[in-house]
Scaffold this motif. Structure first.
Motif, PDB file in Angstrom:
ATOM      1  N   UNK A 248       0.829  -1.206   0.000  1.00 44.55           N
ATOM      2  CA  UNK A 248       0.000   0.000   0.000  1.00 44.55           C
ATOM      3  C   UNK A 248       0.865   1.259   0.000  1.00 44.55           C
ATOM      4  N   UNK A 249       1.923   1.263   0.791  1.00 44.82           N
ATOM      5  CA  UNK A 249       2.816   2.422   0.813  1.00 44.82           C
ATOM      6  C   UNK A 249       3.425   2.682  -0.559  1.00 44.82           C
ATOM      7  N   UNK A 250       3.565   1.647  -1.356  1.00 47.35           N
ATOM      8  CA  UNK A 250       4.132   1.794  -2.693  1.00 47.35           C
ATOM      9  C   UNK A 250       3.072   2.113  -3.747  1.00 47.35           C
ATOM     10  N   UNK A 251       1.836   2.358  -3.290  1.00 46.04           N
ATOM     11  CA  UNK A 251       0.723   2.664  -4.189  1.00 46.04           C
ATOM     12  C   UNK A 251       0.473   1.534  -5.178  1.00 46.04           C
ATOM     13  N   UNK A 252       0.747   0.312  -4.741  1.00 45.72           N
ATOM     14  CA  UNK A 252       0.558  -0.868  -5.581  1.00 45.72           C
ATOM     15  C   UNK A 252      -0.705  -1.590  -5.093  1.00 45.72           C
ATOM     16  N   UNK A 253      -1.853  -1.116  -5.589  1.00 43.19           N
ATOM     17  CA  UNK A 253      -3.126  -1.654  -5.118  1.00 43.19           C
ATOM     18  C   UNK A 253      -3.313  -3.107  -5.562  1.00 43.19           C
ATOM     19  N   UNK A 254      -2.824  -3.439  -6.743  1.00 45.73           N
ATOM     20  CA  UNK A 254      -2.944  -4.813  -7.223  1.00 45.73           C
ATOM     21  C   UNK A 254      -2.252  -5.794  -6.293  1.00 45.73           C
TER      22      UNK A 254
END
Length: 368
Positions: A248-254
């Motif tokens: 989530x911190x990496x903006x990787x929702x997948x």
């Protein structure tokens, strides 16, 4: 002389009471597994995958998401959440209880006011916030945790264990005070006798590139915990997983969705393993929650902390023979993270509030 005699009696009574509080005699044969996954939002738990966030931009910055859409998206929140976390919604909730569905009038939240990891883990394990725990620095928890206290009860010595993907989990438990088996981060885990599988898991952690500081992927730590459970059969096990927060911190929702789905599979594997063991079958309670929530918007969903008020909202699920099957709790009184420690202790037959008056009271409906 008479006054001195009464004083002596009072001292003896107080000393005896103190000993009872510290060392309660309670062995109801129950077991508890406490599983936490870092920063998993209540929104995904109750609503399932958010189609507006499941985009190529939020999946390794451009990777195709069509397969993930097939796997996790559906017409209704109920369908989506079952796709994302099938064990939670098809087994754990119907057989137990879950709190935190804000769409249904059920709030669950942290009380420490900081809304990030170490304060959340400490609150969970002690039953109260502590202004001294105000960072994620890897320093020993100055508080007595419910795990440490339980491990010093008669008949419970050596029956408590804790495993965490994030290395700070070891400090939150504080092995020096606990005296229990603790393993976290990249540290190898040893026990007597060692097993080939444990040797392999230690090598896997050592040889895996360190993508996140002090935190390997969830798999090695989860399977280390499983190996210990099979070999030593502890009464209380704490397992903390971390990938849901890191992705989530990496903006990787997948990948965040994939991690949440995998956590659910771990819950199932853990539960099925325990129910196949006579030491645990029919006398084990599973507790599942995160350390904090996250923001609710398209940008701040990646974050949490004091400046993001929505990050205080979490979820809490319980399943076991001591928990009435009330399902998804709706329009009920709010529950807090500070209640978990006392609830865990009560399931085992102990009174944590007598030891730690600052702790929240047990979640009343979650324990018979």
């Amino acid at each position: 002389m008479r006054k001195r005699g009464w004083v002596l009696v009072l001292v003896v009574v107080l000393a005896s009471w103190s000993q009872v509080v510290w060392s309660q005699q309670a062995d109801n044969g129950q077991r508890v597994v406490l599983v936490m996954t870092d920063g998993l939002r209540w929104q995904e738990v109750f609503r399932g995958a958010d189609a507006s966030l499941l985009t190529p931009k939020r999946y390794f910055d451009g990777r195709d998401v069509s397969e993930l859409e097939k796997e996790f998206l559906a017409a209704t929140p109920e369908e989506r959440r079952e796709k994302l976390m099938p064990f939670l919604w098809k087994t754990m909730v119907p057989s137990g209880q879950i709190y935190g569905d804000r769409d249904a009038g059920s709030d669950a939240f942290v009380t420490n006011g900081l809304n990030f990891s170490y304060p959340g883990y400490s609150e969970t394990l002690t039953g109260h916030g502590d202004p001294r725990i105000n960072s994620n620095d890897n320093v020993l928890n100055p508080n007595l945790t419910v795990l440490a206290w339980l491990n010093h009860q008669p008949g419970m010595e050596g029956k408590v264990a804790a495993f965490g993907a994030w290395d700070v989990i070891a400090s939150a438990v504080n092995p020096e005070k606990c005296g229990c088996a603790v393993n976290a981060g990249y540290a190898p885990f040893t026990m007597e006798p060692m097993t080939p599988r444990l040797e392999f898991l230690n090598r896997m952690k050592a040889e895996t590139p360190e993508v996140w500081e002090g935190e390997p992927f969830d798999a090695p730590e989860f399977y280390t915990a499983m190996e210990y459970i099979k070999a030593k059969k502890p009464r209380v096990v704490f397992v903390s997983l971390g990938e849901t927060d890191e992705w989530a911190h990496q903006n990787n929702y997948g990948e965040y969705l994939i991690a949440a789905h995998r956590v659910d599979a771990y819950l199932k594997q853990l539960w099925d393993t325990l129910q196949a063991m006579p030491e645990y079958r029919g006398k084990t309670t599973m507790i599942f929650l995160p350390d904090h929530g996250r923001g609710s918007g398209p940008d701040d969903w990646t974050s949490h902390g004091q400046k993001i008020p929505d990050a205080k909202y979490i979820f809490m699920a319980f399943m076991g023979p001591e928990t009435p099957a009330l399902g998804n709790r709706m329009h009920v009184e709010a529950v807090t993270q500070s209640q978990v420690a006392a609830t865990l202790a009560k399931i085992l037959g102990y009174d944590w509030n007598a030891v730690e008056p600052k702790a929240g009271l047990p979640v009343g409906a979650a324990v018979r």
